[in-house]
Design a protein around this motif. Structure first.
Motif, PDB file in Angstrom:
ATOM      1  N   LEU B 111     -32.490  -1.904-180.636  1.00 24.03           N
ATOM      2  CA  LEU B 111     -31.309  -2.779-180.696  1.00 24.03           C
ATOM      3  C   LEU B 111     -30.264  -2.159-181.624  1.00 24.03           C
ATOM      4  O   LEU B 111     -29.952  -2.694-182.684  1.00 24.03           O
ATOM      5  CB  LEU B 111     -31.737  -4.177-181.174  1.00 24.03           C
ATOM      6  CG  LEU B 111     -30.715  -5.306-181.038  1.00 24.03           C
ATOM      7  CD1 LEU B 111     -30.299  -5.519-179.611  1.00 24.03           C
ATOM      8  CD2 LEU B 111     -31.270  -6.604-181.609  1.00 24.03           C
ATOM      9  N   ARG B 112     -29.779  -0.990-181.231  1.00 20.55           N
ATOM     10  CA  ARG B 112     -28.730  -0.306-181.982  1.00 20.55           C
ATOM     11  C   ARG B 112     -27.786   0.308-180.969  1.00 20.55           C
ATOM     12  O   ARG B 112     -28.241   0.776-179.926  1.00 20.55           O
ATOM     13  CB  ARG B 112     -29.287   0.875-182.795  1.00 20.55           C
ATOM     14  CG  ARG B 112     -30.316   0.596-183.800  1.00 20.55           C
ATOM     15  CD  ARG B 112     -30.505   1.829-184.690  1.00 20.55           C
ATOM     16  NE  ARG B 112     -31.224   2.914-184.062  1.00 20.55           N
ATOM     17  CZ  ARG B 112     -32.546   2.976-183.965  1.00 20.55           C
ATOM     18  NH1 ARG B 112     -33.276   1.995-184.442  1.00 20.55           N
ATOM     19  NH2 ARG B 112     -33.133   3.998-183.391  1.00 20.55           N
ATOM     20  N   GLU B 162     -33.492  -9.651-176.755  1.00 22.87           N
ATOM     21  CA  GLU B 162     -32.852  -9.463-178.047  1.00 22.87           C
ATOM     22  C   GLU B 162     -31.381  -9.212-177.794  1.00 22.87           C
ATOM     23  O   GLU B 162     -31.026  -8.520-176.838  1.00 22.87           O
ATOM     24  CB  GLU B 162     -33.475  -8.259-178.756  1.00 22.87           C
ATOM     25  CG  GLU B 162     -34.920  -8.485-179.131  1.00 22.87           C
ATOM     26  CD  GLU B 162     -35.601  -7.218-179.630  1.00 22.87           C
ATOM     27  OE1 GLU B 162     -35.226  -6.122-179.195  1.00 22.87           O
ATOM     28  OE2 GLU B 162     -36.511  -7.339-180.457  1.00 22.87           O
ATOM     29  N   TYR B 163     -30.539  -9.776-178.628  1.00 22.38           N
ATOM     30  CA  TYR B 163     -29.120  -9.466-178.470  1.00 22.38           C
ATOM     31  C   TYR B 163     -28.445  -9.451-179.821  1.00 22.38           C
ATOM     32  O   TYR B 163     -28.917 -10.055-180.789  1.00 22.38           O
ATOM     33  CB  TYR B 163     -28.421 -10.445-177.525  1.00 22.38           C
ATOM     34  CG  TYR B 163     -28.462 -11.885-177.976  1.00 22.38           C
ATOM     35  CD1 TYR B 163     -29.478 -12.724-177.553  1.00 22.38           C
ATOM     36  CD2 TYR B 163     -27.482 -12.385-178.823  1.00 22.38           C
ATOM     37  CE1 TYR B 163     -29.524 -14.036-177.973  1.00 22.38           C
ATOM     38  CE2 TYR B 163     -27.519 -13.700-179.247  1.00 22.38           C
ATOM     39  CZ  TYR B 163     -28.544 -14.517-178.816  1.00 22.38           C
ATOM     40  OH  TYR B 163     -28.594 -15.803-179.240  1.00 22.38           O
ATOM     41  N   ARG B 164     -27.380  -8.690-179.876  1.00 20.54           N
ATOM     42  CA  ARG B 164     -26.627  -8.601-181.111  1.00 20.54           C
ATOM     43  C   ARG B 164     -25.171  -8.368-180.738  1.00 20.54           C
ATOM     44  O   ARG B 164     -24.893  -7.638-179.788  1.00 20.54           O
ATOM     45  CB  ARG B 164     -27.163  -7.440-181.957  1.00 20.54           C
ATOM     46  CG  ARG B 164     -26.717  -7.498-183.395  1.00 20.54           C
ATOM     47  CD  ARG B 164     -27.392  -6.420-184.191  1.00 20.54           C
ATOM     48  NE  ARG B 164     -28.739  -6.779-184.624  1.00 20.54           N
ATOM     49  CZ  ARG B 164     -29.561  -5.914-185.222  1.00 20.54           C
ATOM     50  NH1 ARG B 164     -29.177  -4.675-185.420  1.00 20.54           N
ATOM     51  NH2 ARG B 164     -30.751  -6.296-185.618  1.00 20.54           N
ATOM     52  N   TYR B 166     -21.253  -7.240-181.932  1.00 25.50           N
ATOM     53  CA  TYR B 166     -20.552  -6.426-182.915  1.00 25.50           C
ATOM     54  C   TYR B 166     -19.053  -6.514-182.666  1.00 25.50           C
ATOM     55  O   TYR B 166     -18.601  -6.772-181.554  1.00 25.50           O
ATOM     56  CB  TYR B 166     -20.931  -4.949-182.773  1.00 25.50           C
ATOM     57  CG  TYR B 166     -22.385  -4.625-182.938  1.00 25.50           C
ATOM     58  CD1 TYR B 166     -22.900  -4.252-184.175  1.00 25.50           C
ATOM     59  CD2 TYR B 166     -23.251  -4.665-181.853  1.00 25.50           C
ATOM     60  CE1 TYR B 166     -24.233  -3.929-184.317  1.00 25.50           C
ATOM     61  CE2 TYR B 166     -24.589  -4.342-181.990  1.00 25.50           C
ATOM     62  CZ  TYR B 166     -25.076  -3.971-183.229  1.00 25.50           C
ATOM     63  OH  TYR B 166     -26.389  -3.648-183.369  1.00 25.50           O
ATOM     64  N   PRO B 177     -21.695  -5.873-187.427  1.00 25.13           N
ATOM     65  CA  PRO B 177     -22.479  -6.929-186.773  1.00 25.13           C
ATOM     66  C   PRO B 177     -21.859  -8.302-187.050  1.00 25.13           C
ATOM     67  O   PRO B 177     -21.411  -8.563-188.167  1.00 25.13           O
ATOM     68  CB  PRO B 177     -23.857  -6.805-187.426  1.00 25.13           C
ATOM     69  CG  PRO B 177     -23.828  -5.574-188.251  1.00 25.13           C
ATOM     70  CD  PRO B 177     -22.406  -5.210-188.508  1.00 25.13           C
ATOM     71  N   SER B 179     -22.145 -12.680-186.348  1.00 27.55           N
ATOM     72  CA  SER B 179     -23.067 -13.726-185.931  1.00 27.55           C
ATOM     73  C   SER B 179     -22.598 -14.298-184.597  1.00 27.55           C
ATOM     74  O   SER B 179     -21.404 -14.334-184.305  1.00 27.55           O
ATOM     75  CB  SER B 179     -23.141 -14.824-186.989  1.00 27.55           C
ATOM     76  OG  SER B 179     -21.893 -15.446-187.097  1.00 27.55           O
TER      77      SER B 179
END
Lengths: 373, 311
Positions: B111-112, B162-164, B166, B177, B179
């Motif tokens: 997760l990058r 999974e998620y993120r 940016y 990053p 929220s």
């Protein structure tokens, strides 16, 4: 080995990388990112040697489209490494003109990225605010092949690692019949703790000599005693001393090869021609010997410290087998009458005398262990 | 172009769910564009909880709200080159919502952001003609939002997404990053709707209540006959759905006579439901066909790849 489950185009590129890169690139794990074909592997982690350590990058192809260029995910600690950023002067035709049928492409890409990674780490080290380090870099940066890295973690203190190539001796050419593809590489690893502003006396760096594995066939790098690092010293001062003393020791090690060769030759009048001998580094020789009708092999294992350290001997029966069908061997014998000051023919004679007695013991041992079953 | 920091990224539950569904039903990685709007939110200082500090009330915060996405095919690099350069001609400006950024969804990977994802984000946020205005403000923002979706590398018994999110900052050349707020319906989320505006545009049907005075429209009719034609067409469509229950008649629903009409109206609703059901069945059938074709294409691709490699 690497191609199990990889699409053929990708396998060709990976195999080329593993077999042709000048550094020893390794595959750590392979897996599939595809939903329909979980057996078709299209992702793998490669470990690339860098600065006497490895960096691990994930290479991601797409099994659905094996002709497309791969993408790379760098390590979590290299978040600011952007080799193909628009601001970097070099273009990125490597990726844009990707030709999946050319097996050299992946290697070219990894090499390019590694070169940029070396520059990136050098810049990071250069940006460290530490007067001593800045001085060291300014005096040593011109050494060819030097690599440096800044390592910082949440728990451990910041450190700067240098891998300094030592000596340009063409060792492979000094050893007749040497099978190596090039001279072995020897590095001095220097690890500097990054100075805290309030500490007055900077700590001495941690030093370690490291070499590629082939060197140990005639020279043990671990046994080299490093010259002491005195206070206020810098690498540019230290390295010439080290190089000089190391080169002297390597020359001596090379001359010891001949000493070992003469020793093996001196064994010939006692035992006859060897069945097998290491002709390049003269570390091993095997002779056929007999005591009455009992015939056996004698293995000589000659250390790099010979003649200071006596050869280790092992007897190997030609007539007795264990219950598993394996020929019976004696344990390694390193304790027998020996003096490094003897003339070489005398060494051979004394070993022969010792073995004449030992052969009887070994024969008894063989007979006994065969009687047991 | 301003490089304003976004405080957080909001996405409606259905949009995120639909994105994940699209990802998990695709065979390989997918990517695409994110649409929505960015607005300043003046934090509400009204609170029942006296312990809440009003520290953030001094400044307005910027919130990016993702309302829709456009996913591209998993096998062809869509709007960017293999090195991650965005091709602006592939990004047609959309009228209703702004292009906020993009997303990438890849199975079994860390997760990058990857090398290419960095380049795409960098390229996307550097194109000046793609920057869009911030609602209720005079400043503008570039398409700097990046949403990354992955699944864990080791096989797991539980489906894990999974998620993120940016924000790509051009000034520091890095991903910040952010929220993610998932806006759902329910009492706990009531506050979120303060700055949440619906995105589904009701088609602008140019028809009006028949019963209202038609005389006034005469003048307009002369002005543009094409508009009238359009209006008549729209009206015809509406009437088709209403099946005799045009808006004028609905007024009869009010009052004492209403009971006479309820059965008629129920009948209409039933017919409408039947139509929707028919439509759903048709969609299902055509989806099955699309799925079949995709499977077939994938098999052909595999065959082609094997053939190319064995040459």
């Amino acid at each position: 080995m690497a191609s199990g489950g990889l699409p053929p185009l990708i396998a060709a590129q990976l195999n080329y990388l593993l077999n042709h890169h000048s550094l020893d690139v390794k595959v750590e794990q392979m897996w599939s990112g595809n939903k329909c074909y979980p057996g078709v592997l299209d992702r793998f982690t490669i470990a690339i040697p860098f600065c006497l350590d490895v960096v691990k990058w994930d290479v991601m192809y797409n099994a659905d489209s094996p002709m497309s260029a791969p993408d790379i995910i760098f390590g979590p600690e290299d978040e600011s490494f952007h080799p193909f950023s628009a601001k970097s002067p070099k273009n990125c035709s490597l990726l844009d003109d990707w030709n999946s049928r050319d097996p050299t492409r992946l290697m070219a890409l990894i090499q390019e990225l590694r070169d940029r990674y070396v520059d990136y780490q050098r810049k990071r080290v250069g940006d460290v605010d530490d007067a001593r380090l800045n001085f060291e870099i300014s005096t040593i940066v011109f050494r060819e092949g030097i690599e440096m890295a800044l390592s910082s973690g949440a728990e451990k203190p910041e450190e700067v690692k240098f891998a300094v190539p030592i000596t340009d001796m063409k060792i492979d050419r000094m050893v007749p019949g040497c099978p190596w593809r090039g001279p072995p590489k020897i590095y001095l690893q220097v690890i500097y703790p990054v100075g805290k502003k309030h500490v007055t006396a900077p700590l001495a760096p941690r030093l370690k000599l490291v070499s590629s594995s082939e060197l140990k066939s005639f020279f043990s790098i671990e046994d080299v005693k490093l010259p002491p690092w005195s206070d206020g010293m810098c690498m540019a001062e230290y390295l010439p001393h080290l190089e000089e003393s190391l080169e002297k020791q390597i020359l001596e090690a090379v001359s010891l090869i001949d000493v070992r060769r003469r020793f093996i030759e001196a064994l010939v009048p006692q035992f006859g021609w060897p069945l097998e001998a290491d002709p390049v580094f003269c570390r091993k020789a095997t002779f056929l010997a007999g005591s009455g009708v009992f015939t056996f092999l004698v293995h000589f294992m000659i250390s790099t410290q010979f003649p200071k350290q006596q050869p280790a001997l092992m007897l190997h029966s030609c007539q007795h087998l264990t219950s598993q069908g394996v020929p019976i061997k004696s344990s390694l014998m390193t304790e027998y009458p020996w003096s490094p000051r003897w003339e070489t023919p005398q060494m051979a004679e004394r070993i022969c005398e010792f073995l004449a007695d030992e052969a009887l013991n070994f024969k008894r041992h063989c007979n006994e262990s065969q009687l047991q079953h | 172009m301003d490089d304003l920091p976004v405080e957080k990224i909001a996405i409606s539950g259905p949009t995120l769910a639909s994105l994940m569904q699209r990802f998990s039903s695709s065979t390989g990685p997918i990517d695409g564009l994110l649409f929505g709007h960015v607005s300043f939110l003046t934090p509400s200082t009204l609170s029942d909880d006296s312990t809440t500090t009003s520290s953030s009330s001094s400044s307005e915060t910027l919130i990016a709200t993702v309302t829709s996405f456009l996913s591209s095919s998993s096998t062809s690099l869509s709007f960017y080159s293999p090195s991650g350069r965005v091709n602006p001609s592939h990004l047609a400006p959309s009228s209703s919502s702004s292009l906020l950024g993009w997303f990438s969804a890849r199975r079994k990977s860390p997760l990058r952001p990857s090398m290419r994802e960095f380049s795409v984000s960098e390229s996307l946020s550097s194109l000046p003609n793609l920057s869009f205005p911030i609602l209720n403000s005079s400043s503008s923002l570039s398409p700097c939002i990046f949403l990354l979706l992955t699944t864990p590398i080791p096989d797991q018994a539980i489906h894990t997404h999974e998620y993120r999110a940016y924000q790509f900052r051009a000034s520091t050349e890095s991903f910040d990053p952010k929220s993610v707020d998932i806006v759902n319906i329910g009492p706990a989320f009531r506050g979120h709707y303060g700055a949440f505006s619906p995105n589904s545009n009701f088609p602008s049907l140019a028809c009006e209540l028949r019963s209202s005075a038609m005389v006034e429209d005469k003048k307009e009719e002369e002005e543009s006959s094409s508009r009238v034609k359009q209006a008549a067409e729209d009206q015809r469509h509406l009437d088709q759905c209403a099946e005799g229950f045009e808006i004028g008649r609905l007024s009869l629903m009010i009052g004492s006579e209403a009971t006479n009409y309820t059965t008629g109206l129920e009948d209409l609703y039933e017919k409408m439901l039947a139509k929707i059901e028919n439509l759903a069945r048709e969609v299902e059938l055509s989806s099955a066909k699309v799925f079949e074709q995709e499977n077939h294409n994938r098999k052909l691709r595999q065959k082609a790849a094997r053939y190319a490699g064995s040459e």
